[in-house]
Scaffold this motif. Structure first.
Motif, PDB file in Angstrom:
ATOM      1  N   PHE A 114      47.842  37.599  59.173  1.00 55.36           N
ATOM      2  CA  PHE A 114      48.644  36.686  58.616  1.00 55.36           C
ATOM      3  C   PHE A 114      50.222  36.860  58.909  1.00 55.36           C
ATOM      4  N   HIS A 115      50.233  38.203  59.357  1.00 56.74           N
ATOM      5  CA  HIS A 115      51.837  38.687  59.560  1.00 56.74           C
ATOM      6  C   HIS A 115      52.114  39.011  61.325  1.00 56.74           C
ATOM      7  N   LYS A 116      53.026  39.120  61.696  1.00 54.20           N
ATOM      8  CA  LYS A 116      53.300  39.603  63.059  1.00 54.20           C
ATOM      9  C   LYS A 116      53.136  40.952  63.306  1.00 54.20           C
ATOM     10  N   ASP A 117      53.003  41.369  64.507  1.00 52.05           N
ATOM     11  CA  ASP A 117      52.915  42.679  64.488  1.00 52.05           C
ATOM     12  C   ASP A 117      53.943  43.659  63.989  1.00 52.05           C
ATOM     13  N   VAL A 118      55.296  43.412  64.415  1.00 54.89           N
ATOM     14  CA  VAL A 118      56.194  43.853  63.731  1.00 54.89           C
ATOM     15  C   VAL A 118      56.150  44.636  62.561  1.00 54.89           C
ATOM     16  N   PHE A 119      55.387  43.591  61.630  1.00 55.83           N
ATOM     17  CA  PHE A 119      55.285  43.744  60.067  1.00 55.83           C
ATOM     18  C   PHE A 119      54.781  45.560  59.998  1.00 55.83           C
ATOM     19  N   GLU A 120      53.852  45.732  60.914  1.00 55.66           N
ATOM     20  CA  GLU A 120      53.175  46.933  60.875  1.00 55.66           C
ATOM     21  C   GLU A 120      53.883  48.262  60.970  1.00 55.66           C
ATOM     22  N   ARG A 121      54.943  47.836  61.831  1.00 60.40           N
ATOM     23  CA  ARG A 121      55.610  49.125  61.992  1.00 60.40           C
ATOM     24  C   ARG A 121      57.076  49.453  61.342  1.00 60.40           C
ATOM     25  N   ILE A 122      57.049  48.518  60.273  1.00 59.77           N
ATOM     26  CA  ILE A 122      58.140  48.813  59.466  1.00 59.77           C
ATOM     27  C   ILE A 122      57.864  50.138  58.177  1.00 59.77           C
ATOM     28  N   SER A 123      58.883  50.466  57.681  1.00 61.28           N
ATOM     29  CA  SER A 123      58.515  51.885  56.633  1.00 61.28           C
ATOM     30  C   SER A 123      57.773  51.176  55.449  1.00 61.28           C
ATOM     31  N   ASP A 124      57.040  52.064  55.124  1.00 61.78           N
ATOM     32  CA  ASP A 124      56.262  51.664  53.669  1.00 61.78           C
ATOM     33  C   ASP A 124      57.113  51.238  52.580  1.00 61.78           C
ATOM     34  N   ASP A 125      58.492  51.754  52.586  1.00 56.66           N
ATOM     35  CA  ASP A 125      59.040  51.406  51.382  1.00 56.66           C
ATOM     36  C   ASP A 125      59.371  49.952  51.798  1.00 56.66           C
ATOM     37  N   LYS A 126      59.938  49.619  52.867  1.00 59.41           N
ATOM     38  CA  LYS A 126      60.400  48.202  52.935  1.00 59.41           C
ATOM     39  C   LYS A 126      59.001  47.135  52.913  1.00 59.41           C
ATOM     40  N   ARG A 127      57.838  47.431  53.346  1.00 61.34           N
ATOM     41  CA  ARG A 127      56.678  46.632  53.188  1.00 61.34           C
ATOM     42  C   ARG A 127      56.346  46.427  51.877  1.00 61.34           C
ATOM     43  N   GLY A 128      56.475  47.644  51.038  1.00 60.59           N
ATOM     44  CA  GLY A 128      56.248  47.436  49.511  1.00 60.59           C
ATOM     45  C   GLY A 128      57.340  46.580  48.981  1.00 60.59           C
ATOM     46  N   ARG A 129      58.494  46.682  49.433  1.00 64.10           N
ATOM     47  CA  ARG A 129      59.408  45.585  48.682  1.00 64.10           C
ATOM     48  C   ARG A 129      59.129  44.349  49.135  1.00 64.10           C
ATOM     49  N   ILE A 130      59.077  44.120  50.224  1.00 63.37           N
ATOM     50  CA  ILE A 130      58.259  42.660  50.668  1.00 63.37           C
ATOM     51  C   ILE A 130      57.345  42.005  49.723  1.00 63.37           C
ATOM     52  N   PHE A 131      56.067  43.040  49.633  1.00 59.97           N
ATOM     53  CA  PHE A 131      54.888  42.594  48.996  1.00 59.97           C
ATOM     54  C   PHE A 131      55.257  42.394  47.572  1.00 59.97           C
ATOM     55  N   GLY A 132      56.102  43.385  46.864  1.00 55.65           N
ATOM     56  CA  GLY A 132      56.350  43.140  45.565  1.00 55.65           C
ATOM     57  C   GLY A 132      57.404  42.012  45.324  1.00 55.65           C
ATOM     58  N   SER A 133      58.040  41.682  45.963  1.00 54.05           N
ATOM     59  CA  SER A 133      58.990  40.725  45.683  1.00 54.05           C
ATOM     60  C   SER A 133      58.300  39.335  45.920  1.00 54.05           C
ATOM     61  N   ALA A 134      57.335  39.169  47.040  1.00 54.14           N
ATOM     62  CA  ALA A 134      56.924  38.086  47.350  1.00 54.14           C
ATOM     63  C   ALA A 134      55.558  37.815  46.269  1.00 54.14           C
ATOM     64  N   MET A 135      55.293  38.813  45.729  1.00 55.14           N
ATOM     65  CA  MET A 135      54.020  38.617  44.566  1.00 55.14           C
ATOM     66  C   MET A 135      54.673  38.138  43.420  1.00 55.14           C
ATOM     67  N   LYS A 136      55.828  38.732  43.052  1.00 59.68           N
ATOM     68  CA  LYS A 136      56.532  38.368  41.917  1.00 59.68           C
ATOM     69  C   LYS A 136      56.824  36.971  42.026  1.00 59.68           C
ATOM     70  N   GLU A 137      57.257  36.497  43.252  1.00 64.00           N
ATOM     71  CA  GLU A 137      57.818  35.221  42.833  1.00 64.00           C
ATOM     72  C   GLU A 137      56.545  34.013  43.069  1.00 64.00           C
ATOM     73  N   PHE A 138      55.848  34.540  43.917  1.00 65.09           N
ATOM     74  CA  PHE A 138      54.626  33.745  43.987  1.00 65.09           C
ATOM     75  C   PHE A 138      53.896  33.479  42.682  1.00 65.09           C
ATOM     76  N   ALA A 139      53.775  34.589  42.108  1.00 65.91           N
ATOM     77  CA  ALA A 139      52.930  34.587  40.567  1.00 65.91           C
ATOM     78  C   ALA A 139      53.887  33.885  39.717  1.00 65.91           C
ATOM     79  N   SER A 140      55.337  34.054  39.598  1.00 63.93           N
ATOM     80  CA  SER A 140      55.849  33.547  38.483  1.00 63.93           C
ATOM     81  C   SER A 140      56.044  32.023  38.846  1.00 63.93           C
TER      82      SER A 140
END
Lengths: 214, 214, 214, 214
Positions: D6-32
């Motif tokens: 579901f993501h573009k290739d670039v997403f796999e190349r970014i830092s774990d930290d950033k990926r984590g922040r995106i997942f966290g932020s998105a999850m929180k927003e979608f959940a709430s």
DNA sequence: TATGAATGAGCCTTCATTCAT
DNA sequence: GATGAATGAAGGCTCATTCAT
């Protein structure tokens, strides 16, 4: 009887003034910026209506463009209507040239939109709108030429199709030169600043006479 | 002596292959999408170079467009070069028509860009580029006509400026009909599917002869 | 005595038919689209009233939603009313299951709204509406269980609170499986296509008996 | 092997930290907020990246949601992995309950998203993602029950399918009560504030034992 | 009261351009 | 020099809400 309109029903119920402002604003924007660079918000704001209103009148930018195109193209039909009165071949052609100049000048935005519409790969539908008008002009030229041949006004051995397109080319060049800056400037480079509209039309009539007279 | 180029210096040092890819990709995109809808990232990607590289070669989208336009327009100079060999007036005009058809077909993208460039209010600079080419053509027509008058090949009472523009109009219509779908289709509606290029050029020569012969 | 209604007074004066159409249309839209994706204009249009009217009946989208929720939730009270007639514990539970299935099916939109209302953080107020119903059910379960213990129908050492929630969980699952596609499908994956409602309820009664009998 | 991400290739190349922040932020927003009320600009801003970046990672809001859902659902597989070690039936079920509570609490946002995903008509694809997980759990329950029957740990006459769903219902209720406020509050209304997690799980084990023991 | 046209804030998405590596 | 990820302003469009008639 399906609804083939590009606008929504509400648009027909608004005041002529407002409708005019929208058409004017949209035509100007599309003509000067081109379809893609044109900004719907700008169009609305220049027409003194809200974007919301714009979208209660037209479902999308594309449809607004099509509506404007359809309207604009329709204007050129008036030229044909103005030519209905029967007259001699050369007289008719000369009047056509004069009318073309007058209409192009009075409807610069429409002229430009028409050009944009034919040269850009824009929207199939838009091109088809222009073709509708082409058909009427084609039929007009064809009838005019056939009649002229029958009446012996012009030589009988012309290829009607080719000659019709030739006439339309002359009309097209007049339209371009009276609405698109580039072609106006080009004309002046060729013939100088002194040549008047009348002179130019006289020149075209010379071309026409030499081609069509035996 | 200032740098009047639209590209940055680096662009001159890259391989011909790469330069060709960039020109090709950009021309295709600009021609098919128009200036505003054209996407620089797509152009770069289709040319197999990075966007970063694109911006080390050209300072902006506008400049890329201008560079491409300049190059494209230059191509049409080749037509003039091809006509250098002295020949009779009508012979020369006929060759011009044939060359126009051939060049328009071979360089459809360029033809379309040229059209877009003249009809849209795009960029002043772009229009001026086209004008440069116009000048050369204008001089060519003028010299050709003056020579023909001197040699007695055509009647002496033609208005050189008007006649030159007239010739250019014929060339323009050939160009349009061989690169822009709308005009190609319009031509066919007028003359039918059977008329060959040769027939059409013959028709145009008929127009030219009737106009220029005494 | 302040006005605690979600609707404006006028709403009480309109015809039952119109009120019904509004409730039906709103329920359907909220249930199928969710609160945020639901479109008030669509609700009004489907209810065959003007948006203006909608806003003379309800002060906002939120209040409309609350009114609808309140109404919908009320429907489920009917289940309790239907259970009023005194009967044995297991008989009553079984009837509760059957009624739940019937009501969930007949009021799919309401069921879905209820779910949406509980799982989404929607509006505090909305959740509190659902809680109101919960209270009634809780009291019903508690009374039922206490009575059953007293009458010696079930073992005396059950934790009434826990057991009540357990019963409600069973009811909730029945509700979900008969109104939300996902849970219906999940049920079928587990028990196959052949198991009838009656079979399922029989299964649940087996669970209930094994848990409550000594 | 097509790209089913579901993501573009670039997403796999970014830092774990950033990926984590995106997942966290998105999850929180979608959940709430739920899918529709969720704001991509907010998600990006909370993850400390630009909206532009968001769109270089995911082609659309929908795809971001799907990616997050897929990831979130995957987390619950860990529960199954944690249960791999062979143990007695009741011991395993009890551990399942404990793990469910722990995971639900630790992944409140995911739990909520899962719920939203099942109750809203959201996106077919999203529902199918949830179903994938259901399959694994179903197989786990089925194998567990069959093994327990074979080993004589539980009575042999249980309907495996029905019993499996029953277990899953208990797990689902634990999940709801530990991640969705409404269900947490409902639980407390039923059992009071004093009952601990351990007590509740003990209560559930009582239900399980009474149902599955001969 | 009822109507429905009008409003405009707000959201998703694109893309020319920059810049750290 | 080359790369391509990152930026964020800008644009098309939606929809809850208002208000003149």
């Amino acid at each position: 009887m399906e609804n083939k309109n590009f606008h929504k029903d509400v648009f027909e119920r608004i005041s002529d003034d407002k409708r005019g402002r929208i058409f004017g604003s949209a035509m100007k924007e599309f003509a000067s910026e081109g379809y893609f660079a044109a900004n719907i918000n700008t169009i609305a704001s220049n027409a003194d209506i809200s974007i919301g209103a714009m979208y209660t009148y037209f479902p999308s930018k594309e449809n607004l463009f099509l509506a404007i195109s359809e309207y604009g193209i329709g204007i050129f039909h008036e030229i044909l209507a103005d030519l209905k009165a029967p007259a001699g071949f050369f007289e008719t052609v000369e009047r056509l040239f004069h009318l073309t100049v007058r209409y192009a000048r009075r409807n610069v935005d429409i002229s430009r939109m028409y050009l944009e519409l034919t040269t850009q790969q824009l929207l199939d539908l838009a091109a088809r709108l222009a073709e509708k008008m082409e058909i009427d002009f084609r039929e007009f030229y064809t009838a005019l030429l056939k009649g002229a041949v029958e009446k012996g006004e012009i030589r009988a051995d012309v290829n009607i199709g080719f000659a019709a397109k030739f006439l339309d080319d002359l009309v097209l060049s007049l339209q371009l030169e009276n609405s698109v800056y580039y072609y106006e400037s080009r004309l002046r480079q060729y013939v100088g600043e002194d040549m008047s509209d009348t002179d130019i039309i006289a020149g075209l009539m010379d071309v026409v006479r030499r081609y069509f007279l035996p």
